[in-house]
Design an enzyme around this catalytic site. Structure first.
Site, PDB file in Angstrom:
ATOM      1  N   HIS A  48      91.461 -13.978  39.374  1.00 52.20           N
ATOM      2  CA  HIS A  48      90.575 -13.022  39.105  1.00 52.20           C
ATOM      3  C   HIS A  48      90.538 -11.754  40.327  1.00 52.20           C
ATOM      4  CE1 HIS A  48      86.514 -11.622  39.464  1.00 52.20           C
ATOM      5  NE2 HIS A  48      86.212 -11.731  40.645  1.00 52.20           N
ATOM      6  N   HIS A  72      88.160  -9.643  48.201  1.00 50.71           N
ATOM      7  CA  HIS A  72      87.059  -9.680  48.363  1.00 50.71           C
ATOM      8  C   HIS A  72      86.202 -10.923  48.443  1.00 50.71           C
ATOM      9  CE1 HIS A  72      87.479 -10.212  43.369  1.00 50.71           C
ATOM     10  NE2 HIS A  72      86.507 -10.777  43.939  1.00 50.71           N
ATOM     11  N   ASP A  73      86.846 -11.589  48.310  1.00 51.77           N
ATOM     12  CA  ASP A  73      86.122 -13.408  47.796  1.00 51.77           C
ATOM     13  C   ASP A  73      86.960 -14.172  49.319  1.00 51.77           C
ATOM     14  OD1 ASP A  73      84.529 -12.847  45.877  1.00 51.77           O
ATOM     15  OD2 ASP A  73      86.211 -13.682  44.323  1.00 51.77           O
ATOM     16  N   GLU A  76      83.945 -15.022  51.234  1.00 48.79           N
ATOM     17  CA  GLU A  76      82.720 -16.418  50.920  1.00 48.79           C
ATOM     18  C   GLU A  76      83.279 -16.975  50.532  1.00 48.79           C
ATOM     19  OE1 GLU A  76      79.654 -15.457  47.094  1.00 48.79           O
ATOM     20  OE2 GLU A  76      81.197 -14.563  47.479  1.00 48.79           O
ATOM     21  N   ASP A  77      84.849 -17.141  50.244  1.00 47.35           N
ATOM     22  CA  ASP A  77      84.378 -18.676  49.768  1.00 47.35           C
ATOM     23  C   ASP A  77      85.653 -18.936  50.259  1.00 47.35           C
ATOM     24  OD1 ASP A  77      82.936 -18.226  47.910  1.00 47.35           O
ATOM     25  OD2 ASP A  77      83.973 -17.429  46.371  1.00 47.35           O
ATOM     26  N   ASP A 139      84.778  -6.233  39.871  1.00 50.23           N
ATOM     27  CA  ASP A 139      85.027  -7.562  40.322  1.00 50.23           C
ATOM     28  C   ASP A 139      83.527  -7.908  38.831  1.00 50.23           C
ATOM     29  OD1 ASP A 139      84.412 -10.182  41.600  1.00 50.23           O
ATOM     30  OD2 ASP A 139      82.316  -9.654  41.550  1.00 50.23           O
TER      31      ASP A 139
END
Length: 713
Positions: A48, A72-73, A76-77, A139
């Site tokens: 992704h 970008h994630d 957060e993840d 995204d």
């Protein structure tokens, strides 16, 4: 899944000076952080971020934006922290990644109030660095392209959020291609049958008429060649969602839609744009009212193009957009044009306008005191707008959204002009304030000293600035009205316990309730933020209990002048607990209507007959008649049981009328005497729960409205 070499190769096409080492390190760091994670489809999760980076590379974005897409994630993840990203890739990229993380965490699909609050935060984040929004849009685009792996309810939620927020945001950023694709992907989820029907119609049309696009494109190229104009011509069928929206707006079937094809002519110079327009209008008949010149009057996002619609081959209407290559770059990439590269160097497109200016102007226009819900409404209006350009008597240009009115024009000039507006002239002719303005019109606003905004203006205005200014003015005016009403409510409440509502008593109550003085207490009381029982209890807690006695029916309504009588309107049958308003009748006093009564529309032009009213607080007697429209099964004992149910709720049936008798059911009107809205809801709930009651509704009949002579005392 593409690898780091493939991604770098794509970037090097437009930016040979890209920092390959930094991109490789970001690729490796992202792969490591997401190792072991999978998407709903079962694919490795890192596919992704790579896809998002690929979308941004297609838009020729800078290295920092593409690296942000890869990471970008991570904050957060994964276990990565802001400090880790900052240490490895620098402060700029760390802040971009953190910005995307914050946008991701905004629950834009929640309740309207929360959505409005988060929308405000979204624009605050966007204004700091627009690349955050570009990454978020890419995204969302990839998530919508791969949405089939999600649960159906999650698909619907994401699709609606995309249609309401992200698609128009992409369009407002000038990225029309992204808006169209996001809309189409959301349309596929929200209305698959509607989308498939459009596609089937296109296939049938193509089978019947052949390749219309190729034929019209060839015709245009021939016309331009004869005029010695060098230009590229492209044609396409409009997107399914665009066609569906036109069908809904115009209430037309597919076969009656005319302009379902669009054509673009890309010229070498601005002068050639106008030469092309002349050549096309000489060859085909122009459709009146469908010409727009966004070259001389650009849109606020930098969009420049000439739009015209002509009757082409076989009488088919076709839309033609004419622009230069430089204009086309802005039209296709919007804000991304700020990061354009040519031969490895950043270049500035003279037509590109930074949308951050638009975002800043929204914040400036709406002001800090704007309610969240009003902010959301205004932002959506701004995002969906298409502009018209009008002139002041001095020749100054005022930009308004399509559908703008003289009220919007007045507030666009100055809030003071808007507040004082009493009329308008369009091209020297007096027009109503609800007139929809058109391109090129000259507008003169007529003002009067002492004029104040009217509540009806909120429905007439379309711009966020005008609506916000009107609401602020009405709130200030309402405060004075609420203070007057609050004083009357306080007088009645204190009289009920044998006391007087003196200024000293009210100031003491305000102090006890920790309010900012007497006026604040009265305003809250008048606007129903505070009850009269609470005010009385603040000073006389023992006497306040007497307010629980039954309300005298002669004083059931508050707000009447001395000597006035009142009665409930038969058309809407208002009951205590509902918002009400009074209409005066000579010889009949005041007739009390529910605020949503259809009959009130008949008195909009007679404001002198309207009276602000409230129900008296306390326990009302069961004397307020309501008519129920019931459908019940035609079985033995059913009607008797219905009557018993109503009686068990301490209500009396005063009349019963059968209006339809069928072999399997009866439909009847039942008049029931009850106390207030709580009593009403309790009775309806009891009836709805009975298996022999097919339907139940409150019956209202505008024909039963009073038709007496006009107002006055």
């Amino acid at each position: 899944m593409i690898d780091a070499d493939d991604l770098i190769a794509r970037i090097r096409v437009y930016n040979p000076n890209t920092n390959e080492d930094l991109i490789r390190r970001a690729f490796a760091f992202g792969a490591e952080m997401h190792d072991g994670q999978t998407r709903h489809s079962g694919e490795p999760y890192f596919t992704h971020p790579i896809a998002v980076a690929g979308i941004l590379a297609e838009q020729q974005m800078d290295d920092a934006t593409i690296i942000t897409a890869l990471l970008h994630d991570t904050i957060e993840d994964t276990k990565a922290a802001f400090s880790d990203v900052e240490e490895l890739f620098g402060r700029e990229i760390a802040e971009l990644v953190d910005g995307v993380t914050k946008l991701t965490n905004l629950q834009l699909n929640s309740t309207e109030t929360k959505q409005a609050e988060n929308f405000r935060k979204l624009f605050m984040a966007t204004s700091r660095d627009l690349r955050v929004t570009l990454v978020k849009l890419a995204d969302r685009l990839h998530n919508m392209r791969t949405i089939k792996s999600m649960r159906p309810e999650k698909q619907a939620q994401k699709a609606r959020e995309t249609m309401d927020i992200y698609a128009p945001l992409g369009g407002r950023m000038g990225m029309q291609w992204m808006r169209e694709e996001l809309e189409d992907l959301a349309f596929r989820v929200l209305n698959p049958e509607g989308r498939n029907s459009i596609i089937r119609r296109f296939i049938t049309l193509q089978r019947e008429t052949g390749d219309v696009i190729e034929k019209i494109t060839a015709d245009m190229r021939h016309v331009l060649a004869e005029a010695n104009i060098s230009a590229d011509v492209y044609g396409r069928a409009k997107k399914p969602y665009s066609i569906w929206r036109k069908m809904q707006e115009k209430e037309l079937g597919f076969s009656r839609l005319s302009d379902i094809y669009g054509f673009r002519v890309i010229t070498q110079s601005e002068a050639d744009c106008y030469r092309t327009l002349g050549a096309i209008h000489q060859r085909w008949r122009a459709v009146p009212g469908r010409f727009k010149d966004y070259i001389s009057q650009p849109k606020s996002n930098g969009y420049r193009s000439i739009h015209t619609t002509v009757s082409g081959r076989d009488g088919k209407r076709v839309e033609v957009q004419i622009r230069t290559h430089e204009m086309h770059e802005v039209a296709e990439t919007g804000v991304a044009a700020h990061w354009s590269y040519r031969q490895g160097e950043r270049v500035e497109n003279r037509f590109a306008v930074d949308p951050a200016r638009w975002i800043a102007s929204i914040s400036e226009r709406l002001g800090e005191g704007q309610e969240d819900s009003e902010f959301l409404e205004a932002v959506k209006l701004e995002m969906y707008q298409d502009q018209v350009f009008c002139f002041t008597p001095k020749g100054e240009v005022i930009k308004l959204p399509r559908g703008g009115t003289p009220i919007d024009f007045a507030y666009a000039i100055h809030t003071r002009i808007g507040h004082a507006c009493v009329g308008a002239k369009v091209d020297h002719l007096r027009v109503p304030l609800w007139t929809r303005l058109k391109n090129g019109q000259s507008i003169e606003i007529i003002t009067a000293e002492g004029q104040t905004p009217q509540a009806t203006w909120i429905d007439i205005a379309v711009t966020g600035k005008a609506k916000a200014a009107i609401r602020r003015a009405l709130r200030e005016e309402d405060r004075e009205r609420y203070i007057r009403l609050g004083r009357e409510l306080a007088r009645v409440a204190f009289e009920n316990v044998g006391k007087k509502s003196t200024d000293k008593a009210l100031k003491t109550a305000a102090k006890a309730l920790v309010l900012n003085g007497m006026d604040d207490l009265l305003a809250r009381l008048g606007s129903a933020e505070l009850t009269s029982r609470e005010v009385v209890r603040a000073i006389y807690p023992d006497l306040a209990e007497r307010e629980g006695d039954e309300v005298d029916q002669r004083r059931a309504v508050v707000g009447l002048d001395a000597g006035w009588t009142h009665r409930r309107a038969n058309c809407c049958q208002p009951v205590p607990g509902e918002r009400i308003v009074g209409i005066t009748y000579r010889g009949e006093g005041v007739v009390v209507h529910a605020i949503d009564c259809e009959v009130l529309a008949d008195y909009e032009g007679q404001p002198e007959r309207w009276v602000d009213l409230h129900w008296q607080e306390g326990n009302h007697k069961s004397v307020n008649t309501i008519t129920f429209d019931l459908a019940i099964t035609n079985d033995a004992g059913v009607l008797g049981r219905i009557c018993t149910l109503i009686g068990e709720q301490s209500a009396n049936i005063s009349n019963l009328t059968f209006i339809d008798r069928k072999p399997d059911y009866y439909r009847l009107l039942v008049d029931v005497d009850l106390r207030d809205t709580q009593h009403l809801h309790r009775i309806m709930t009891a009836l709805e729960a009975d298996s022999n009651v097919a339907t139940i509704a409150r019956h209202r009949n505008p024909a039963r409205a009073p038709r007496g002579p006009g107002g006055g005392e």
